[in-house]
Design a protein around this motif. Structure first.
Motif, PDB file in Angstrom:
ATOM      1  N   LEU A  65       4.959  39.366  57.998  1.00  0.00           N
ATOM      2  CA  LEU A  65       6.034  40.534  58.144  1.00  0.00           C
ATOM      3  C   LEU A  65       5.492  41.557  57.596  1.00  0.00           C
ATOM      4  CD1 LEU A  65       9.253  38.559  57.444  1.00  0.00           C
ATOM      5  CD2 LEU A  65       8.520  39.601  59.979  1.00  0.00           C
ATOM      6  N   ARG A  66       4.761  41.656  56.503  1.00  0.00           N
ATOM      7  CA  ARG A  66       4.052  43.038  55.731  1.00  0.00           C
ATOM      8  C   ARG A  66       2.801  43.560  56.706  1.00  0.00           C
ATOM      9  NH1 ARG A  66       4.856  39.830  51.192  1.00  0.00           N
ATOM     10  NH2 ARG A  66       2.916  39.164  51.029  1.00  0.00           N
ATOM     11  N   SER A  67       2.209  42.616  57.632  1.00  0.00           N
ATOM     12  CA  SER A  67       1.197  43.225  58.355  1.00  0.00           C
ATOM     13  C   SER A  67       1.714  44.223  59.537  1.00  0.00           C
ATOM     14  CB  SER A  67       0.443  42.072  58.922  1.00  0.00           C
ATOM     15  OG  SER A  67       1.116  41.349  59.856  1.00  0.00           O
ATOM     16  N   LEU A  68       0.719  44.801  60.238  1.00  0.00           N
ATOM     17  CA  LEU A  68       1.050  45.730  61.208  1.00  0.00           C
ATOM     18  C   LEU A  68       1.665  45.249  62.305  1.00  0.00           C
ATOM     19  CD1 LEU A  68       0.536  48.469  62.711  1.00  0.00           C
ATOM     20  CD2 LEU A  68      -1.631  47.937  63.486  1.00  0.00           C
ATOM     21  N   TYR A  69       0.913  44.044  62.816  1.00  0.00           N
ATOM     22  CA  TYR A  69       1.708  43.446  63.998  1.00  0.00           C
ATOM     23  C   TYR A  69       3.162  42.962  63.597  1.00  0.00           C
ATOM     24  CZ  TYR A  69      -2.370  43.572  66.773  1.00  0.00           C
ATOM     25  OH  TYR A  69      -3.676  43.931  67.481  1.00  0.00           O
ATOM     26  N   GLY A  70       3.309  42.533  62.345  1.00  0.00           N
ATOM     27  CA  GLY A  70       4.727  41.872  61.844  1.00  0.00           C
ATOM     28  C   GLY A  70       5.809  43.037  61.904  1.00  0.00           C
ATOM     29  N   VAL A  71       5.407  44.421  61.223  1.00  0.00           N
ATOM     30  CA  VAL A  71       6.264  45.475  61.505  1.00  0.00           C
ATOM     31  C   VAL A  71       6.666  45.721  62.575  1.00  0.00           C
ATOM     32  CG1 VAL A  71       6.511  47.729  60.942  1.00  0.00           C
ATOM     33  CG2 VAL A  71       5.305  45.954  59.010  1.00  0.00           C
ATOM     34  N   ILE A  72       5.720  45.762  63.797  1.00  0.00           N
ATOM     35  CA  ILE A  72       5.870  46.212  65.062  1.00  0.00           C
ATOM     36  C   ILE A  72       6.924  45.115  65.577  1.00  0.00           C
ATOM     37  CG2 ILE A  72       4.653  46.290  67.421  1.00  0.00           C
ATOM     38  CD1 ILE A  72       2.311  47.721  66.045  1.00  0.00           C
ATOM     39  N   ASP A  73       6.798  43.890  65.335  1.00  0.00           N
ATOM     40  CA  ASP A  73       7.430  43.014  65.953  1.00  0.00           C
ATOM     41  C   ASP A  73       8.938  43.077  65.567  1.00  0.00           C
ATOM     42  OD1 ASP A  73       5.406  41.785  67.329  1.00  0.00           O
ATOM     43  OD2 ASP A  73       5.108  39.964  65.750  1.00  0.00           O
ATOM     44  N   VAL A  74       9.215  43.452  64.306  1.00  0.00           N
ATOM     45  CA  VAL A  74      10.762  43.835  63.732  1.00  0.00           C
ATOM     46  C   VAL A  74      11.193  45.044  64.385  1.00  0.00           C
ATOM     47  CG1 VAL A  74      11.729  44.172  61.838  1.00  0.00           C
ATOM     48  CG2 VAL A  74      10.076  42.582  61.495  1.00  0.00           C
ATOM     49  N   ILE A  75      10.293  45.971  64.535  1.00  0.00           N
ATOM     50  CA  ILE A  75      10.776  47.399  65.244  1.00  0.00           C
ATOM     51  C   ILE A  75      11.230  46.934  66.523  1.00  0.00           C
ATOM     52  CG2 ILE A  75      10.077  49.758  65.729  1.00  0.00           C
ATOM     53  CD1 ILE A  75       8.392  49.853  63.128  1.00  0.00           C
ATOM     54  N   ALA A  76      10.668  46.012  67.014  1.00  0.00           N
ATOM     55  CA  ALA A  76      10.705  45.940  68.610  1.00  0.00           C
ATOM     56  C   ALA A  76      12.274  45.271  69.042  1.00  0.00           C
ATOM     57  CB  ALA A  76       9.709  44.863  69.298  1.00  0.00           C
ATOM     58  N   ILE A  77      12.856  44.681  67.807  1.00  0.00           N
ATOM     59  CA  ILE A  77      13.911  43.975  68.112  1.00  0.00           C
ATOM     60  C   ILE A  77      15.237  44.505  67.443  1.00  0.00           C
ATOM     61  CG2 ILE A  77      12.890  41.709  68.740  1.00  0.00           C
ATOM     62  CD1 ILE A  77      13.778  40.864  65.930  1.00  0.00           C
ATOM     63  N   LEU A  78      14.828  45.163  66.384  1.00  0.00           N
ATOM     64  CA  LEU A  78      15.836  46.171  65.484  1.00  0.00           C
ATOM     65  C   LEU A  78      16.716  47.048  66.183  1.00  0.00           C
ATOM     66  CD1 LEU A  78      16.370  45.792  62.543  1.00  0.00           C
ATOM     67  CD2 LEU A  78      15.065  47.692  61.876  1.00  0.00           C
ATOM     68  N   PRO A  79      16.267  47.951  67.082  1.00  0.00           N
ATOM     69  CA  PRO A  79      17.195  48.917  67.682  1.00  0.00           C
ATOM     70  C   PRO A  79      18.347  48.283  68.475  1.00  0.00           C
ATOM     71  CG  PRO A  79      14.782  49.520  68.090  1.00  0.00           C
ATOM     72  CD  PRO A  79      14.808  48.123  67.653  1.00  0.00           C
ATOM     73  N   THR A  80      18.104  47.262  69.283  1.00  0.00           N
ATOM     74  CA  THR A  80      19.064  46.386  69.987  1.00  0.00           C
ATOM     75  C   THR A  80      20.289  45.836  68.924  1.00  0.00           C
ATOM     76  OG1 THR A  80      17.683  46.024  71.687  1.00  0.00           O
ATOM     77  CG2 THR A  80      19.582  44.822  71.807  1.00  0.00           C
TER      78      THR A  80
ATOM     79  N   VAL B 153      14.415  51.481  71.718  1.00  0.00           N
ATOM     80  CA  VAL B 153      13.746  50.164  72.258  1.00  0.00           C
ATOM     81  C   VAL B 153      12.124  50.377  72.773  1.00  0.00           C
ATOM     82  CG1 VAL B 153      14.147  48.223  73.812  1.00  0.00           C
ATOM     83  CG2 VAL B 153      15.904  49.018  72.451  1.00  0.00           C
ATOM     84  N   VAL B 154      11.968  51.484  73.283  1.00  0.00           N
ATOM     85  CA  VAL B 154      10.651  52.040  73.777  1.00  0.00           C
ATOM     86  C   VAL B 154       9.629  51.854  72.844  1.00  0.00           C
ATOM     87  CG1 VAL B 154      11.771  53.562  75.472  1.00  0.00           C
ATOM     88  CG2 VAL B 154      11.020  54.344  73.241  1.00  0.00           C
ATOM     89  N   LEU B 155       9.940  51.637  71.493  1.00  0.00           N
ATOM     90  CA  LEU B 155       9.150  51.669  70.473  1.00  0.00           C
ATOM     91  C   LEU B 155       8.310  50.238  70.670  1.00  0.00           C
ATOM     92  CD1 LEU B 155      10.828  53.045  67.231  1.00  0.00           C
ATOM     93  CD2 LEU B 155       9.020  54.046  68.650  1.00  0.00           C
ATOM     94  N   ARG B 156       8.956  49.204  71.327  1.00  0.00           N
ATOM     95  CA  ARG B 156       8.434  47.798  71.374  1.00  0.00           C
ATOM     96  C   ARG B 156       7.143  47.968  72.273  1.00  0.00           C
ATOM     97  NH1 ARG B 156      13.303  44.817  74.516  1.00  0.00           N
ATOM     98  NH2 ARG B 156      13.793  45.113  72.428  1.00  0.00           N
TER      99      ARG B 156
END
Length: 300
Positions: free
Chosen positions: A91-106, A119-122
């Motif tokens: 979760l602290r890695s680059l891909y982990g942060v991106i994965d969290v950002i991908a679902i957080l807006p919804t 959501v376009v950040l995903r």
């Protein structure tokens, strides 16, 4: 940097890990490709939902599709954490942060309406295509460009500082020459006009009307055209320098002192001297063997 990830335990978790985090098998590669297609489809839904006629007609469909994609990506993230030995490290890695950002807006949309556009950040998750399509060799090229950009930061900063001074001077002059009725109501407003003119954008919302003001505008636009190549030239020079350092070695030849050899070169281009001083020249062994095999010359 992406950390080294390990499966949590043997069995099901290891199998899930191989499918989600690896791409060496057809199943794992199929999972990654399906994930990328789902990401692109979810971003497409957000883009179409921003079109008013489509939102009026298909708004409810877009709404449920978005929640469907969010549920899918949430389940995928949960599976990633389930199969990892140290999930919080991921979760602290680059891909982990991106994965969290991908679902957080919804999910935040339940509390803060209007953030669903984020959501376009995903779309950042499509970075996984580098791993799927074996494009990681291009990361080295990107690192070379970043290195060149870091080296040219001071020159570019000096360039922008000089441009800022030019903008202030021209903006102050136009504030004194032109009247407030045509838009030059303050020096900050004149700075906006100067930047627009210097970059040759020319919005036309603030236009000088006096002959002197128009002449100054022409000079400022010509300056803008002449300085376009400056940051490009600085950056290009640093890119060339990085390429040379990547390709050539600075170690001097022990025979003639020439110091611009390719890193993979074994012999000097000018004098033919063996360059690797830590190992012996294989030609020396061949020459020694040849001398040993030569017949002895009788001097008597």
């Amino acid at each position: 940097m992406q950390p080294t990830l390990k499966p949590a335990a043997e069995g099901l978790r290891t199998r899930v890990f191989q499918i989600i985090f690896e791409s060496g098998t057809p199943l794992a590669k199929g999972f990654d490709i399906a994930l990328i297609v789902a990401i692109l489809a979810s971003v497409g839904v957000v883009l179409l939902d921003s079109v008013v006629p489509l939102r009026v007609r298909f708004g409810e469909l877009f709404y449920w599709l978005e929640w469907g994609f969010t549920g899918l990506f949430t389940l995928e993230l949960a599976m990633r954490l389930y199969c990892l030995e140290r999930p919080f490290r991921y979760l602290r890695s680059l891909y982990g942060v991106i994965d969290v950002i991908a679902i957080l807006p919804t999910w935040l949309m339940l509390l803060l309406p209007g953030v669903q556009s984020l959501v376009v950040l995903r779309l950042l998750r499509v970075l996984r295509v580098f791993r799927v399509l074996r494009l990681m060799q291009f990361v080295g090229e990107g690192r070379l460009l970043l290195d060149a950009l870091k080296r040219s930061v001071r020159q570019i900063f000096l360039f922008f500082f000089s441009i800022f001074i030019v903008v202030i001077i021209f903006a102050s002059a136009m504030y004194l020459i032109e009247s407030p009725e045509v838009g030059f109501t303050s020096i900050p407003q004149s700075i906006y006009w100067a930047i627009v003119s210097l970059t040759t954008v020319g919005y036309g919302d603030i236009v000088p009307v006096t002959p002197l003001g128009q002449a100054i505008t022409v000079v400022l636009m010509l300056i803008g055209y002449s300085i376009i190549a400056v940051p490009t030239g600085v950056f290009s020079a640093q890119v060339i320098r990085s390429i040379r350092e990547e390709r050539y070695s600075e170690e001097a030849c022990p025979g003639c002192g020439h110091d611009r050899h390719e890193r993979r070169a074994k012999y000097c281009l000018l004098c033919g001297t063996w360059l690797d001083e830590e190992t012996e020249d294989p030609r020396a062994w061949k020459d020694a063997d040849r001398n040993d095999d030569a017949p002895a010359i009788d001097d008597t």
